[in-house]
Design an enzyme around this catalytic site. Structure first.
Site, PDB file in Angstrom:
ATOM      1  N   SER A   1       0.818  -1.213   0.000  1.00  0.00           N
ATOM      2  CA  SER A   1       0.000   0.000   0.000  1.00  0.00           C
ATOM      3  C   SER A   1       0.850   1.261   0.000  1.00  0.00           C
ATOM      4  CB  SER A   1      -0.966  -0.006   1.188  1.00  0.00           C
ATOM      5  OG  SER A   1      -0.328  -0.458   2.334  1.00  0.00           O
TER       6      SER A   1
ATOM      7  N   HIS B   1      -3.653  -3.340  -5.638  1.00  0.00           N
ATOM      8  CA  HIS B   1      -3.900  -2.848  -4.280  1.00  0.00           C
ATOM      9  C   HIS B   1      -5.358  -3.090  -3.912  1.00  0.00           C
ATOM     10  CE1 HIS B   1      -3.998   0.789  -1.337  1.00  0.00           C
ATOM     11  NE2 HIS B   1      -3.703  -0.327  -0.707  1.00  0.00           N
TER      12      HIS B   1
ATOM     13  N   GLU C   1      -7.130  -0.923  -6.854  1.00  0.00           N
ATOM     14  CA  GLU C   1      -6.231   0.007  -7.551  1.00  0.00           C
ATOM     15  C   GLU C   1      -5.189  -0.848  -8.264  1.00  0.00           C
ATOM     16  OE1 GLU C   1      -5.829   4.326  -5.327  1.00  0.00           O
ATOM     17  OE2 GLU C   1      -4.636   2.699  -4.542  1.00  0.00           O
TER      18      GLU C   1
ATOM     19  N   ASN D   1      -4.932   6.444  -0.994  1.00  0.00           N
ATOM     20  CA  ASN D   1      -4.298   6.733   0.289  1.00  0.00           C
ATOM     21  C   ASN D   1      -3.513   8.041   0.269  1.00  0.00           C
ATOM     22  OD1 ASN D   1      -5.405   4.527   1.466  1.00  0.00           O
ATOM     23  ND2 ASN D   1      -3.581   3.234   1.328  1.00  0.00           N
TER      24      ASN D   1
HETATM   25  P1  NAI Z   1      -0.470  -9.306   7.924  1.00  0.00           P
HETATM   26  O1  NAI Z   1       0.535  -8.973   8.930  1.00  0.00           O
HETATM   27  O2  NAI Z   1      -1.868  -9.531   8.361  1.00  0.00           O
HETATM   28  O3  NAI Z   1      -0.039 -10.603   7.110  1.00  0.00           O
HETATM   29  C1  NAI Z   1       1.228 -10.787   6.533  1.00  0.00           C
HETATM   30  C2  NAI Z   1       1.439 -12.273   6.313  1.00  0.00           C
HETATM   31  O4  NAI Z   1       2.584 -12.469   5.520  1.00  0.00           O
HETATM   32  C3  NAI Z   1       1.640 -13.066   7.597  1.00  0.00           C
HETATM   33  O5  NAI Z   1       0.768 -14.177   7.596  1.00  0.00           O
HETATM   34  C4  NAI Z   1       3.099 -13.515   7.510  1.00  0.00           C
HETATM   35  O6  NAI Z   1       3.343 -14.739   8.146  1.00  0.00           O
HETATM   36  C5  NAI Z   1       3.263 -13.611   6.015  1.00  0.00           C
HETATM   37  N1  NAI Z   1       4.659 -13.575   5.570  1.00  0.00           N
HETATM   38  C6  NAI Z   1       5.662 -12.798   6.015  1.00  0.00           C
HETATM   39  N2  NAI Z   1       6.787 -13.075   5.319  1.00  0.00           N
HETATM   40  C7  NAI Z   1       6.483 -14.029   4.414  1.00  0.00           C
HETATM   41  C8  NAI Z   1       7.219 -14.719   3.420  1.00  0.00           C
HETATM   42  N3  NAI Z   1       8.489 -14.469   3.199  1.00  0.00           N
HETATM   43  N4  NAI Z   1       6.564 -15.639   2.681  1.00  0.00           N
HETATM   44  C9  NAI Z   1       5.257 -15.892   2.882  1.00  0.00           C
HETATM   45  N5  NAI Z   1       4.533 -15.274   3.818  1.00  0.00           N
HETATM   46  C10 NAI Z   1       5.121 -14.341   4.569  1.00  0.00           C
HETATM   47  O7  NAI Z   1      -0.396  -8.142   6.828  1.00  0.00           O
HETATM   48  P2  NAI Z   1      -1.560  -7.543   5.946  1.00  0.00           P
HETATM   49  O8  NAI Z   1      -2.274  -6.505   6.700  1.00  0.00           O
HETATM   50  O9  NAI Z   1      -2.302  -8.655   5.329  1.00  0.00           O
HETATM   51  O10 NAI Z   1      -0.730  -6.767   4.829  1.00  0.00           O
HETATM   52  C11 NAI Z   1      -0.110  -7.452   3.751  1.00  0.00           C
HETATM   53  C12 NAI Z   1       0.206  -6.444   2.673  1.00  0.00           C
HETATM   54  O11 NAI Z   1      -1.017  -5.823   2.235  1.00  0.00           O
HETATM   55  C13 NAI Z   1       1.114  -5.320   3.106  1.00  0.00           C
HETATM   56  O12 NAI Z   1       1.949  -4.997   2.028  1.00  0.00           O
HETATM   57  C14 NAI Z   1       0.153  -4.174   3.405  1.00  0.00           C
HETATM   58  O13 NAI Z   1       0.739  -2.915   3.250  1.00  0.00           O
HETATM   59  C15 NAI Z   1      -0.888  -4.398   2.340  1.00  0.00           C
HETATM   60  N6  NAI Z   1      -2.227  -3.852   2.609  1.00  0.00           N
HETATM   61  C16 NAI Z   1      -2.795  -3.971   3.851  1.00  0.00           C
HETATM   62  C17 NAI Z   1      -4.070  -3.464   4.081  1.00  0.00           C
HETATM   63  C18 NAI Z   1      -4.717  -3.628   5.417  1.00  0.00           C
HETATM   64  O14 NAI Z   1      -5.737  -2.963   5.660  1.00  0.00           O
HETATM   65  N7  NAI Z   1      -4.215  -4.479   6.277  1.00  0.00           N
HETATM   66  C19 NAI Z   1      -4.829  -2.786   3.019  1.00  0.00           C
HETATM   67  C20 NAI Z   1      -4.172  -2.797   1.734  1.00  0.00           C
HETATM   68  C21 NAI Z   1      -2.905  -3.278   1.559  1.00  0.00           C
END
Ligand code: NAI
Ligand code: 3HC
Length: 707
Positions: A414, A435, A447, A485
């Site tokens: 994001s 996104h 997006e 954003n």
């Molecule tokens: P999260 O912390 O809930 O989940 C991340 C996951 O990735 C975890 O399950 C972790 O174990 C896994 N992970 C970490 N390293 C890894 C690897 N090398 N291989 C495989 N899995 C791995 O994070 P979230 O919130 O789901 O965010 C993920 C992405 O989405 C980020 O880039 C964030 O900026 C983006 N994003 C998040 C939003 C939100 O509201 N949470 C909205 C839009 C985008």
């Protein structure tokens, strides 16, 4: 007749075909053509009945929406469909309407003016006018209750949702479902009824009910409209018009309907919603990527990271019937992710949205994995690991090794730079941002972030895919925060400033909810987690210009562990079921921080709150547009309507300020610039358009002409 409507004869039955692609809208010439054909049938002794049918993929999808703009701008007078439909209904020989595809709006009104309706079982019928901020304007609110009863007619006219031909048949709106060849069977049907006296819908009263029976139906419908369609005038007008059908003669009811229709048509709400209708269809049209651009078929995908977003994204693919591998670092993380997916589906089953069988099928499509072994088989990967450049680069380098050439490599980042992520691979042309918004399985916005090297085929594939996933894909450029954003930053910054200057927390949120937003900016922060922005701000602090005011309150709240709903404390206090209440402690804390920072306190009106938040949003939008990170102002509108709860009846932030008047908005921004300094410097494009007496809509037209 004319080239839009043709007539052919099948012994004693005439088939009148409407041929106005793509959706047989009732453009000028179509209603007149139908009427001329009906007159011909009545004049011909050899013909005993007529079938009206649509050529191509549908019956009639309604009035021609493009004509509405001409009517309200005065460039075309309003030729009402109503008298033409009365004349069709007055035909001495029965008219059978044969429906496939959709009979929407004026299309259903046309169908109801016929004496019989037959339909393909796959057809849909409805009065969706409220979605355009208007109501049926050709007798729909008067004929529909006569055919389906008052309760169903109110529901259909007020919420605008279509019903299936099967349901319509059960209600008596469709006389016969036709499984086989619609035209041929409709001719047979017409022959069967040719010698019977034709019954006019407008003369039927048996389903209208008494005033006493209907009163609770209207009261309940108004209640529901206030709750579910807050701020919209058309649903209430539609209810009034159906009520008129139960109290007045057909003719007087039609007059009431016409008055309400005109009021709605000339309202800002309808202009805004019609803008939304066309913008949603425009958004997928990219000047340098014609629709013939070959796209990569996406039949198998993988998602990396099974957290909040990865899990939701996996559900989105599974819901579209696309098999998806879900990868995480270890079994524990994977189990956690899958557990959340199952819980999410279970609650959809509980709420009646999905059946258990449907969910079981979807879960079969999601395959948890711990390695990249089968990644060579997938057409697309969506990466959704923690937000951090080093980690993203590592993952993309791994994907580069694991996936075959041609696989689309998408990141859900994001905030991070897509080009830098693409640089970790040997194939930056395959890398793109997708996104998704949280919750990914619910929010309609996607997006699509175009990197410097993203290939046209990859972009075209993501645009096509968004439709398949039930999303609205908007192509944006690669700037910090992308479009949504990036604009949200100044919007939320002002919300915090306002509290720091003396506004109550709930006064800020209430002013924006009153404006029509689904949620206030501070409550939204609590929902998303205040710590998310806090972490990002810490990382990018080095970019802040010295001497420029920065909000203080949210960082301080985070330092106290008040991260929002997840810690049950943020701007508000939350109980275990996450119901918010005002927390007096927050007010006192902010007063103290403001005093320490020397921020003068004053009374702040709701109108200042709205101006500051909305104009900050739009000023940034204007910069984004000028810098080319959004293709059209309308694209920004679609982003805000589908990702940020902006009220549809205001048409999106850019359309909204066009409606207010850009000169007025520019002057207000200049005032705020004087009062609050550099952060409020008016965007050059806004200044230029305001001074030229133009609008963002004019800018879009100009861009289109130049493309
Ligand atoms: P999260 O912390 O809930 O989940 C991340 C996951 O990735 C975890 O399950 C972790 O174990 C896994 N992970 C970490 N390293 C890894 C690897 N090398 N291989 C495989 N899995 C791995 O994070 P979230 O919130 O789901 O965010 C993920 C992405 O989405 C980020 O880039 C964030 O900026 C983006 N994003 C998040 C939003 C939100 O509201 N949470 C909205 C839009 C985008
Ligand atoms: N008038 C003018 N253009 C229309 C139109 C209409 N009623 N309905 C669709 N179109 C155009 C679209 O703008 C699009 O144009 P483009 O290709 O240049 O972008 C093209 O037809 C195809 O439309 P979609 O991309 O939406 O095609 P889909 O197959 O996905 O959907 C549909 C077809 C379900 C018919 C959908 O277009 C739709 O819902 N249309 C609007 C229906 C509607 O609101 N009818 C009521 C009109 S108001 C009215 O009838 C008032 C009356 O009471 C007097």
């Amino acid at each position: 007749m004319n080239n839009l409507v043709t007539i052919s004869t099948h012994d004693d039955i005439a088939v009148i075909t409407i041929d106005n692609p793509p959706v047989n809208a009732l453009s000028p010439g179509v209603p007149e053509g139908i009427l001329a054909a009906i007159d011909q049938v009545n004049e011909s002794p050899a013909l005993r009945a007529a079938v009206v049918i649509g050529a191509g993929r549908t019956f009639v999808a309604g009035a021609d929406i493009k004509e509405f703009g001409k009517m309200t701008s005065g460039s075309r007078s309003r030729g009402s469909l109503l008298p033409l439909l009365l004349r069709i209904e007055d035909s001495k020989k029965p008219v059978v309407m044969a429906i496939h595809g959709t009979a929407f709006g004026g299309g259903l009104e046309l169908a109801m003016a016929g004496h019989y309706r037959v339909a393909a079982p796959t057809a849909q019928v409805g009065q969706p006018e409220v979605k355009l901020g208007i109501i049926p304007g050709a007798g729909g609110t008067q004929r529909l209750p006569r055919l389906v009863g008052v309760a169903k007619a109110v529901e259909m006219c007020a919420n605008g949702n279509p019903i299936s031909a099967r349901e319509a048949a059960a209600l008596g709106l469709i006389d016969q479902l036709i499984e086989g060849n619609l035209a041929a069977e409709a001719v047979t049907f017409a022959r069967g009824v040719a010698s019977q006296p034709a019954r006019k819908t407008r003369e039927r009263t048996e389903k209208l009910g008494s005033a006493a029976e209907c009163a609770p139906i209207f009261a309940a419908a108004r209640d529901l409209a206030h709750k579910k369609q807050r701020g919209l005038m058309a649903p209430l007008a539609a209810i009034d018009a159906v009520e008129a059908a139960t109290r007045l003669s057909f003719e007087e009811g039609c007059e009431a309907e016409a008055r309400l229709f005109t009021e709605c048509l000339f309202s800002d709400q309808s202009k805004a919603l019609i803008h939304v209708f066309f913008s949603e269809r425009e958004v997928g049209k990219i000047p340098d990527i014609p629709k013939e651009t070959p796209a990569i078929p996406v039949n198998r995908v993988a998602v990396v990271g099974s957290g909040t977003m990865g899990g939701g994204i996996a559900m989105v693919f599974a819901n579209a019937g696309i098999p998806v591998m879900l990868k995480d670092v270890d079994q524990e993380a994977l189990d956690l992710g899958l557990g959340k997916i199952k819980k999410n589906y279970a609650s959809s089953v509980q709420r009646g949205r999905f059946t258990q069988a449907y969910v079981d099928e979807r879960l079969q499509l999601i395959k948890p994995v711990l390695s990249y072994d089968a990644f060579s088989d997938v057409d697309m990967v969506v990466e959704a690991v923690f937000e951090g450049m080093a980690l993203k680069k590592t993952v993309f380098a791994e994907l580069d090794r694991a996936c075959r050439s041609g696989t689309i490599l998408a990141t859900n980042t994001s905030t991070l730079n897509i080009d830098e992520i693409a640089g970790a691979t040997s194939r930056p042309e395959s890398v793109i941002g997708t996104h998704f918004f949280s919750p990914a399985n619910v929010m309609r916005l996607l997006e699509i972030v175009r990197g410097k090297a993203s290939s046209k085929a990859v972009i075209a594939s993501c645009l096509q895919l968004s439709k398949k996933l039930g999303k609205i894909g908007v192509l944006v450029g690669n700037c910090r925060g992308f479009v949504g954003n990036r604009m949200f930053g100044p919007y939320r910054r002002e919300a915090q400033f306002l509290v720091e200057e003396g506004a109550e927390v709930q006064a800020v949120d209430e002013a924006l909810v009153e404006f029509g937003n689904a949620m206030g900016p501070l409550a939204t922060g609590d929902l998303a987690g205040l710590d998310v922005g806090w972490r990002i701000r810490k990382e990018y602090r080095y970019l802040e210009k010295p001497g420029i005011r920065q909000p203080i309150a949210e960082d301080r709240l985070c330092e106290l562990g008040r991260f929002g709903q997840k810690t049950l404390k943020g701007w508000y206090r939350y109980d275990e079921s996450r119901r918010a209440s005002v927390d007096p402690e927050v007010g006192a804390l902010v007063r103290k921080w403001s005093a320490d920072a020397g921020i003068p306190q004053r009374q702040i009106t709701a109108s200042e709150i709205v101006d500051r938040c909305i104009y900050a949003l739009v000023n940034e939008g204007a910069r984004i547009l000028e810098e080319g990170y959004a293709l059209r102002a309308a694209d920004i509108d679609i982003i805000y309507l589908n990702g940020y709860g902006f009220p549809p009846y205001r048409g999106g932030p850019m359309w909204h300020v066009d409606t207010v008047g850009l000169r007025k908005v520019y002057q207000r921004i200049c005032e705020l610039h004087e009062q609050h300094g550099e952060l409020w410097a008016p965007a050059p494009l806004l200044k230029q358009l305001a001074e030229a007496g133009k609008t963002f809509a004019d800018y879009d037209k100009q861009q289109l002409a130049a493309a």
